[in-house]
Design a protein around this motif. Sequence first.
Motif, PDB file in Angstrom:
ATOM      1  N   THR A 249       0.866  -1.185   0.000  1.00 55.70           N
ATOM      2  CA  THR A 249       0.000   0.000   0.000  1.00 55.70           C
ATOM      3  C   THR A 249       0.898   1.229   0.000  1.00 55.70           C
ATOM      4  O   THR A 249       2.020   1.203   0.511  1.00 55.70           O
ATOM      5  N   ARG A 255      -2.047   8.245  -0.242  1.00 55.04           N
ATOM      6  CA  ARG A 255      -3.438   7.783  -0.114  1.00 55.04           C
ATOM      7  C   ARG A 255      -4.365   8.949   0.228  1.00 55.04           C
ATOM      8  O   ARG A 255      -5.482   9.042  -0.303  1.00 55.04           O
ATOM      9  N   TYR A 426      -3.318   4.907  -7.662  1.00 55.08           N
ATOM     10  CA  TYR A 426      -4.314   4.892  -6.590  1.00 55.08           C
ATOM     11  C   TYR A 426      -5.667   5.402  -7.101  1.00 55.08           C
ATOM     12  O   TYR A 426      -6.713   4.786  -6.843  1.00 55.08           O
TER      13      TYR A 426
END
Length: 515
Positions: A249, A255, A426
């Motif tokens: 991730t 993010r 993303y």
Amino acid sequence: MELLGYLNQGHPSRGTTLVITLSLVLSTLVSFSTFTHAFSSSAFPELNPIKPRHSRLLRSAVQHETPTSQLSEIWSPLESQGWKPYVESNKPTLPEKSEGYIQVFLDGGLNQQRMGICDAVAVAKILNATLVIPYLELNPVWRDSSSFMDIFDVDHFIDVLKDDISIVKELPKEFSWSTREYYGLAIRETRIKAAPVHASAHWYLENVLPVLQSYGIAAISPFSHRLSFDNLPMDIQHLRCKVNFQALTFVPHIRALGDALISRLRYPEGSAGEMGSNYLQEVTGAGARKNAGKFVVLHLRFDKDMAAHSACDFGGGKAEKLALAKYRQVIWQGRVLNSQFTDEELRSQGRCPMTPEEVGLLLAAMGFDNSTRLYLASHKVYGGEARISTLRELFPLMEDKKSLASSEERSQIKGKASLLAALDYYVGLHSDIFISASPGNMHNALVGHRTYLNLKTIRPNMALMGQLFLNKTIEWSEFQDAVVEGHQNRQGELRLRKPKQSIYTYPAPDCMCQA
């Protein structure tokens, strides 16, 4: 001339000197102007006017209105295809003793490195070794020095895999000498340089394990594509999937910014003027809103490298052809396989990347209209805004990182190609529909990830599109029918992996099981 004559009167030497000086200046200016024009025409063809290559189709596409029923169908999510992500039934256990430390040095761009990381974990498991967080080489094209920890959440990575393999962020002091610089100076017994492409598990046990047992460490470089996709134990295949889809991730700030961009794409009203450093608060509040909009992510892979290497004609005239030919000569010494084929042959075989105009026409033919919110995921587009303008004409609500986020918000990723690519990845992963203008590592990685999550992804039929664009007399209705028919089964339908195909592009059946 009157001025020159006046100066010559009474001061012949001074006047003559001035005449010579002015002549030199004028000559220099003319020469510089000629040189500048020639240089800009050949080295920078993107400065030349670029006209649409498919004007008739473009005019029809702009005027065409998509029926509501077609819009509803194209935006509808995929139905269940009878497959779901594989879930471990038994908790893995670590062996009591590690055989030593494994280092890998990964080149390429973000997505090639991502696959290398997954393979590195698998090799560490095969060898019962401790993995050192992989070293990411400086990419000679993008010049980005970002490390693993700059891109990926290293603590999450280690935690997810803690029961599968041992991972350390850095080597202990007794092995601190094992660096990239150390291996660059001379031949070293701890460096594995001859790992074959798609090597078997047996190869690693025969060739790397003895080095580990003798020295306590082995450094593998190069490592990209150095593990086979076939004939591996199922637990190793499952582990590769676990790394790719669970352990890797991005760092929190990627993010968070990605979530902000997604929020602004889904809720465009009220987003304008709200850009700032408080995007975390903005995203938190977005969850309470209703009527979320849908959006498409277009990965527009059309940089100078790709344009030159394809050896295709993109309509930029003689200057562009010359510039790309010179670029091929400098970068690849002219050794480009496609150069031996004509543009028509390349296009009919689907070997030419689509231009922004062409991928825009593809989307329009499939039913996306001027109300579509389109996020442009790309690095520098060859030809710049002149080439993108036709795409913008079709999709005026087109956005990108710069239009959606302020300079302040982008400060942590500015000029860092890997972080910019991570942000695009993303947003692409969380879009309603993803499409790439041409195959490549980003396309392959996201096709696989979105297949794993059962998300709609359009895979352009490159051969069909090339043949359609060669037909200069085709009418819009015929073009549209051919595009729709040619993409009926290219919108996220699950395809089982065949031998030699990548587990990261085709996650079934290795990473998935039938529901």
